[in-house]
Design a protein around this motif. Structure first.
Motif, PDB file in Angstrom:
ATOM      1  N   ASN B  20       1.712  16.608 -16.610  1.00  0.00           N
ATOM      2  CA  ASN B  20       3.148  16.348 -16.789  1.00  0.00           C
ATOM      3  C   ASN B  20       3.889  16.167 -15.470  1.00  0.00           C
ATOM      4  OD1 ASN B  20       3.073  16.667 -19.650  1.00  0.00           O
ATOM      5  ND2 ASN B  20       2.798  18.861 -19.283  1.00  0.00           N
ATOM      6  N   LEU B  21       3.146  16.101 -14.393  1.00  0.00           N
ATOM      7  CA  LEU B  21       3.810  16.029 -13.085  1.00  0.00           C
ATOM      8  C   LEU B  21       3.311  14.855 -12.256  1.00  0.00           C
ATOM      9  CD1 LEU B  21       3.640  19.811 -12.118  1.00  0.00           C
ATOM     10  CD2 LEU B  21       5.722  18.554 -12.656  1.00  0.00           C
ATOM     11  N   MET B  22       4.172  14.448 -11.348  1.00  0.00           N
ATOM     12  CA  MET B  22       3.772  13.407 -10.400  1.00  0.00           C
ATOM     13  C   MET B  22       4.410  13.780  -9.064  1.00  0.00           C
ATOM     14  SD  MET B  22       5.688   9.824 -10.873  1.00  0.00           S
ATOM     15  CE  MET B  22       4.512   8.568 -10.707  1.00  0.00           C
ATOM     16  N   MET B  23       3.747  13.437  -7.969  1.00  0.00           N
ATOM     17  CA  MET B  23       4.268  13.796  -6.647  1.00  0.00           C
ATOM     18  C   MET B  23       4.897  12.562  -6.015  1.00  0.00           C
ATOM     19  SD  MET B  23       4.207  16.462  -4.641  1.00  0.00           S
ATOM     20  CE  MET B  23       4.476  16.910  -2.960  1.00  0.00           C
ATOM     21  N   ILE B  24       6.168  12.665  -5.667  1.00  0.00           N
ATOM     22  CA  ILE B  24       6.803  11.558  -4.937  1.00  0.00           C
ATOM     23  C   ILE B  24       7.084  12.036  -3.514  1.00  0.00           C
ATOM     24  CG2 ILE B  24       8.752   9.982  -4.807  1.00  0.00           C
ATOM     25  CD1 ILE B  24       8.818   9.909  -7.778  1.00  0.00           C
ATOM     26  N   ILE B  25       6.504  11.317  -2.577  1.00  0.00           N
ATOM     27  CA  ILE B  25       6.541  11.736  -1.174  1.00  0.00           C
ATOM     28  C   ILE B  25       7.651  10.997  -0.425  1.00  0.00           C
ATOM     29  CG2 ILE B  25       5.151  11.792   0.962  1.00  0.00           C
ATOM     30  CD1 ILE B  25       2.665  11.771  -0.913  1.00  0.00           C
ATOM     31  N   GLY B  26       8.265  11.676   0.525  1.00  0.00           N
ATOM     32  CA  GLY B  26       9.322  11.043   1.334  1.00  0.00           C
ATOM     33  C   GLY B  26       9.035  11.096   2.819  1.00  0.00           C
ATOM     34  N   ALA B  27       7.779  11.327   3.204  1.00  0.00           N
ATOM     35  CA  ALA B  27       7.438  11.455   4.629  1.00  0.00           C
ATOM     36  C   ALA B  27       7.815  10.192   5.400  1.00  0.00           C
ATOM     37  CB  ALA B  27       5.939  11.720   4.782  1.00  0.00           C
ATOM     38  N   PRO B  28       8.247  10.339   6.689  1.00  0.00           N
ATOM     39  CA  PRO B  28       8.695   9.162   7.441  1.00  0.00           C
ATOM     40  C   PRO B  28       7.576   8.361   8.103  1.00  0.00           C
ATOM     41  CG  PRO B  28       9.076  11.137   8.726  1.00  0.00           C
ATOM     42  CD  PRO B  28       8.474  11.584   7.428  1.00  0.00           C
ATOM     43  N   ASP B  29       6.319   8.714   7.872  1.00  0.00           N
ATOM     44  CA  ASP B  29       5.226   7.910   8.422  1.00  0.00           C
ATOM     45  C   ASP B  29       4.020   7.948   7.485  1.00  0.00           C
ATOM     46  OD1 ASP B  29       3.460  10.256   9.395  1.00  0.00           O
ATOM     47  OD2 ASP B  29       5.402  10.629  10.329  1.00  0.00           O
ATOM     48  N   VAL B  30       3.154   6.945   7.647  1.00  0.00           N
ATOM     49  CA  VAL B  30       2.018   6.791   6.736  1.00  0.00           C
ATOM     50  C   VAL B  30       1.054   7.977   6.847  1.00  0.00           C
ATOM     51  CG1 VAL B  30       0.052   5.320   6.124  1.00  0.00           C
ATOM     52  CG2 VAL B  30       2.208   4.278   6.800  1.00  0.00           C
ATOM     53  N   GLU B  31       0.802   8.426   8.079  1.00  0.00           N
ATOM     54  CA  GLU B  31      -0.155   9.530   8.278  1.00  0.00           C
ATOM     55  C   GLU B  31       0.329  10.797   7.576  1.00  0.00           C
ATOM     56  OE1 GLU B  31       1.281   7.890  10.890  1.00  0.00           O
ATOM     57  OE2 GLU B  31      -0.360   6.490  11.244  1.00  0.00           O
ATOM     58  N   GLY B  32       1.618  11.080   7.704  1.00  0.00           N
ATOM     59  CA  GLY B  32       2.195  12.270   7.074  1.00  0.00           C
ATOM     60  C   GLY B  32       2.094  12.170   5.557  1.00  0.00           C
ATOM     61  N   ALA B  33       2.362  10.972   5.033  1.00  0.00           N
ATOM     62  CA  ALA B  33       2.306  10.756   3.582  1.00  0.00           C
ATOM     63  C   ALA B  33       0.875  10.963   3.088  1.00  0.00           C
ATOM     64  CB  ALA B  33       2.791   9.347   3.254  1.00  0.00           C
ATOM     65  N   GLU B  34      -0.094  10.459   3.854  1.00  0.00           N
ATOM     66  CA  GLU B  34      -1.506  10.598   3.459  1.00  0.00           C
ATOM     67  C   GLU B  34      -1.932  12.064   3.415  1.00  0.00           C
ATOM     68  OE1 GLU B  34      -4.715   7.593   4.342  1.00  0.00           O
ATOM     69  OE2 GLU B  34      -3.367   7.349   6.065  1.00  0.00           O
ATOM     70  N   LEU B  35      -1.407  12.818   4.374  1.00  0.00           N
ATOM     71  CA  LEU B  35      -1.766  14.241   4.440  1.00  0.00           C
ATOM     72  C   LEU B  35      -1.255  14.982   3.198  1.00  0.00           C
ATOM     73  CD1 LEU B  35      -3.233  15.854   6.668  1.00  0.00           C
ATOM     74  CD2 LEU B  35      -1.001  16.691   7.368  1.00  0.00           C
ATOM     75  N   VAL B  36      -0.025  14.679   2.800  1.00  0.00           N
ATOM     76  CA  VAL B  36       0.529  15.300   1.588  1.00  0.00           C
ATOM     77  C   VAL B  36      -0.282  14.850   0.376  1.00  0.00           C
ATOM     78  CG1 VAL B  36       2.563  15.504   0.106  1.00  0.00           C
ATOM     79  CG2 VAL B  36       2.846  15.429   2.577  1.00  0.00           C
ATOM     80  N   ALA B  37      -0.579  13.548   0.325  1.00  0.00           N
ATOM     81  CA  ALA B  37      -1.333  13.010  -0.809  1.00  0.00           C
ATOM     82  C   ALA B  37      -2.690  13.688  -0.932  1.00  0.00           C
ATOM     83  CB  ALA B  37      -1.506  11.495  -0.644  1.00  0.00           C
ATOM     84  N   GLU B  38      -3.353  13.837   0.200  1.00  0.00           N
ATOM     85  CA  GLU B  38      -4.664  14.479   0.176  1.00  0.00           C
ATOM     86  C   GLU B  38      -4.557  15.925  -0.322  1.00  0.00           C
ATOM     87  OE1 GLU B  38      -6.732  14.356   3.910  1.00  0.00           O
ATOM     88  OE2 GLU B  38      -8.466  15.430   3.130  1.00  0.00           O
ATOM     89  N   THR B  39      -3.518  16.612   0.144  1.00  0.00           N
ATOM     90  CA  THR B  39      -3.353  18.026  -0.206  1.00  0.00           C
ATOM     91  C   THR B  39      -3.136  18.223  -1.709  1.00  0.00           C
ATOM     92  OG1 THR B  39      -2.356  18.339   1.975  1.00  0.00           O
ATOM     93  CG2 THR B  39      -2.103  20.144   0.421  1.00  0.00           C
ATOM     94  N   VAL B  40      -2.338  17.348  -2.328  1.00  0.00           N
ATOM     95  CA  VAL B  40      -2.027  17.564  -3.757  1.00  0.00           C
ATOM     96  C   VAL B  40      -3.013  16.845  -4.689  1.00  0.00           C
ATOM     97  CG1 VAL B  40       0.409  17.967  -3.288  1.00  0.00           C
ATOM     98  CG2 VAL B  40      -0.363  15.666  -3.931  1.00  0.00           C
ATOM     99  N   THR B  41      -3.976  16.158  -4.103  1.00  0.00           N
ATOM    100  CA  THR B  41      -5.021  15.576  -4.961  1.00  0.00           C
ATOM    101  C   THR B  41      -6.331  16.344  -4.760  1.00  0.00           C
ATOM    102  OG1 THR B  41      -5.452  13.912  -3.250  1.00  0.00           O
ATOM    103  CG2 THR B  41      -4.044  13.252  -5.095  1.00  0.00           C
ATOM    104  N   GLU B  42      -6.815  16.327  -3.514  1.00  0.00           N
ATOM    105  CA  GLU B  42      -8.130  16.938  -3.272  1.00  0.00           C
ATOM    106  C   GLU B  42      -8.059  18.396  -2.822  1.00  0.00           C
ATOM    107  OE1 GLU B  42      -9.857  14.307  -0.423  1.00  0.00           O
ATOM    108  OE2 GLU B  42      -9.402  12.585  -1.675  1.00  0.00           O
ATOM    109  N   GLY B  43      -6.932  18.776  -2.235  1.00  0.00           N
ATOM    110  CA  GLY B  43      -6.791  20.136  -1.708  1.00  0.00           C
ATOM    111  C   GLY B  43      -6.403  20.114  -0.243  1.00  0.00           C
TER     112      GLY B  43
END
Lengths: 482, 104
Positions: B20-43
């Motif tokens: 029921n959830l989705m993560m919407i990221i607002g990081a100001p750079d691609v690397e930062g966004a990828e880090l958040v994405a990795e954390t909430v998908t793989e750990g």
């Protein structure tokens, strides 16, 4: 609408190298305690003092290299050290750890610091060569505390051991048996802020050739919480610093807003002078110890030295108009209103567009922008991005959106009006103000006409509001006495 | 990704379920966004936070990606996002984050 002109006469900067204190930084201490990091592993990544001095960003910070020359240096900087550079520079110095322990002892008024006799005696000799530490200061080193007594304090009285090159040389004591705001750890944080603040203020006063007795007021923008359990964070760090910097005719208070504090304090100080209350005001920020080693895991993971091993200190002298020094333009300062919104766009509207519009200036009328100047080599390995570059891209994008530059000119705008970050990640120290010393020099030399200083603060970290903060001012060439 | 934010995300997933959830990221750079994405998908890749070894597999998007932009009114986009779309390339974000959507 504003009163008489206010100028910035001088800015001073210091760094203090603290490799043996990295273990007590907030992040390393927690990771070591949880067993996720071995202290011995961490120690393998600590730098020598010579390497910290030869590190290019540190040399830009103390003024031995200009930001323009820095932009041309070979990266990674930690692998391309500058061995011909010295610990002293036109803006201040990089102090080694043993001397820092010495000034902690000298400027400690509450028996918080104990240093061993042999360490004290060697220090006494070493500090005699320091241009700003007097013989009277050195008398306060005393004879030292017997090693057994130091060991006992560490073992039985919750004192925190102080190491130098891995060897126990002293300790810092708690200031109360059961007050959580006066533990040895808190005293370490606060005392480090105070002594780095004093050291940089002494550099400032000397570099400005002003008698400290002439200073009317000090504003500390340091990020610490001085007080006991009934008034945690009550302050006043400004007077504590002023006292040991011999500003005997000054009073002072603290101005805080997280990283935005320094720029905010400059505006407050300028307003006090312009209103006619004072003639000479010092803004001072001491180092922020808890941030030491904050991103150490990223550095270790990439097999780099732990780069967050220096405390910063900054001091700025504001004065009535002398007809020559650069002017703080008080006709338009930027402020981030409560209703402004938290997106980068909203913040930069408030800090760049609104104040420039009031002055009928374009973005491209500003020669240099000083933003958060965090050293990217510190932040990138931990995935925290290149903070200055992101900020410069944002300002360049605003200029493009307003039709002041073409979309293909973004990189050139950043190259011309920005700079690579060179500041330690010390919050209020890193926020725009590291460029002030360079800007004063370039304006005086006629190389640039102005600089816009813009700082942001993360108020939400204190869990009292979700708001951010931001503040800005324009520093301009002095057109002569009114 | 900050350990406290990790704890918040973990708690929300426990309360509402990952479906029921989705993560919407607002990081100001691609690397930062990828880090958040990795954390909430793989750990948590740094194995330091509450999401260390926890694969939530949340769908992740950056607010500037075309799919999210289509959901935002033009006025709001202009006021808050248009400028940042010049700072970070939305296409580059989509390429970077779609990797984590495929994995989840």
């Amino acid at each position: 609408m504003t009163g008489p002109k206010v100028v910035i006469k001088q800015a001073a900067y210091i760094l203090a190298h603290v490799p043996d204190l990295v273990r007590y930084g907030s992040k390393p201490e927690r990771e070591i305690a949880a067993g996720r990091t071995e202290l011995a592993e961490l120690e393998k990544h600590l730098r020598s003092f010579d390497d910290a001095v030869a590190y290019p960003p540190n040399q830009v910070f103390i003024g031995n290299i200009s930001p323009d020359d820095y932009a041309d240096l070979q990266e990674p900087w930690h692998e391309n050290l500058l061995r011909d550079k010295a610990r002293y520079g036109p803006f201040g110095e990089i102090m080694p750890q043993d001397e820092l322990y010495g000034i902690m002892k000298i400027w400690d008024q509450f028996d918080l610091i104990d240093l061993s006799p042999s360490f004290t005696s060697a220090l006494n000799e070493q500090l005699a060569a320091h241009p700003l530490i007097t013989a009277k200061d050195r008398e306060r080193l005393g004879e030292g505390t017997p090693q057994e007594k130091i060991e006992k304090k560490v073992e039985k009285e919750k004192s925190l051991p102080l190491f130098h090159r891995g060897k126990l040389v002293g300790c810092i004591n708690r200031a109360h048996d059961n007050d959580a705001t006066l533990t040895a750890h808190v005293m370490l944080e606060n005392l480090l802020t105070k002594v780095t603040g004093i050291l940089v203020t002494r550099h400032l006063v000397r570099n400005a050739s002003i008698e400290p007795e002439k200073i009317d007021y000090l504003l500390s923008c340091s990020e610490e919480a001085v007080g006991d359990r009934y008034n945690r964070g009550g302050g006043n760090m400004a007077k504590a610093i002023g006292e040991e910097a011999h500003c005997v005719n000054a009073s002072g208070c603290d101005v805080k807003s997280f990283c935005a504090g320094t720029v905010l304090a400059i505006i407050h100080g300028a307003a006090l002078i312009s209103a006619g209350l004072f003639n000479e005001v010092i803004v001072v920020g001491g180092g922020s110890f808890s941030k030491i080693g904050m991103k150490f895991q990223g550095h270790m993971k990439h097999n780099m030295p732990i780069l967050e091993d220096v405390l910063g200190g900054i001091a700025i002298l504001l004065s009535t108009d002398d007809g020559a020094s650069p002017v703080v333009n008080l006709a338009s300062t930027g402020k981030h209103d409560i209703s402004a919104g938290a997106t980068a766009q909203a913040i930069y509207d408030a800090l760049v567009i609104d104040p420039l519009q009031k002055l009928e200036m374009k973005i491209t009328d500003v020669d240099k922008f000083a933003v958060e100047l965090h050293n990217p080599e510190v932040t990138l390995p931990m995935g925290s991005g290149n903070v200055p570059l992101t900020n410069y891209k944002t300002i360049a994008a605003m200029a493009a959106m307003r039709g002041e530059i073409g979309r293909e000119e973004l990189s050139e705008f950043i190259r011309l009006r920005g700079m690579p970050g060179f500041s330690p990640t010390q919050g209020h120290i890193a926020s725009a103000v590291p460029y002030l010393g360079h800007s004063l020099k370039l304006i005086a030399d006629g190389k640039i006409n102005n600089t816009l200083f813009a700082a942001k603060g993360s108020l939400f970290l204190g869990r009292m509001t979700h708001l951010a903060d931001g503040v800005s001012f324009l520093l301009e060439k002095n057109s002569g006495k009114d | 990704m900050d350990q406290e934010y990790q704890a918040t995300v973990k708690k929300l997933v426990e309360e509402h379920g990952a479906d029921n959830l989705m993560m919407i990221i607002g990081a100001p750079d691609v690397e930062g966004a990828e880090l958040v994405a990795e954390t909430v998908t793989e750990g948590d890749p740094s194995y330091a936070g509450p999401l260390a070894g926890v694969s939530l597999g949340l769908p992740v998007y950056h607010v500037l990606e075309p799919a999210i932009r289509a959901e935002i009114s033009e006025d709001l986009y202009k006021e808050h996002l248009e400028m940042m779309a010049m700072v970070i390339d939305p296409q580059e974000l989509e390429t970077a984050l779609s990797k984590y959507r495929k994995k989840s």
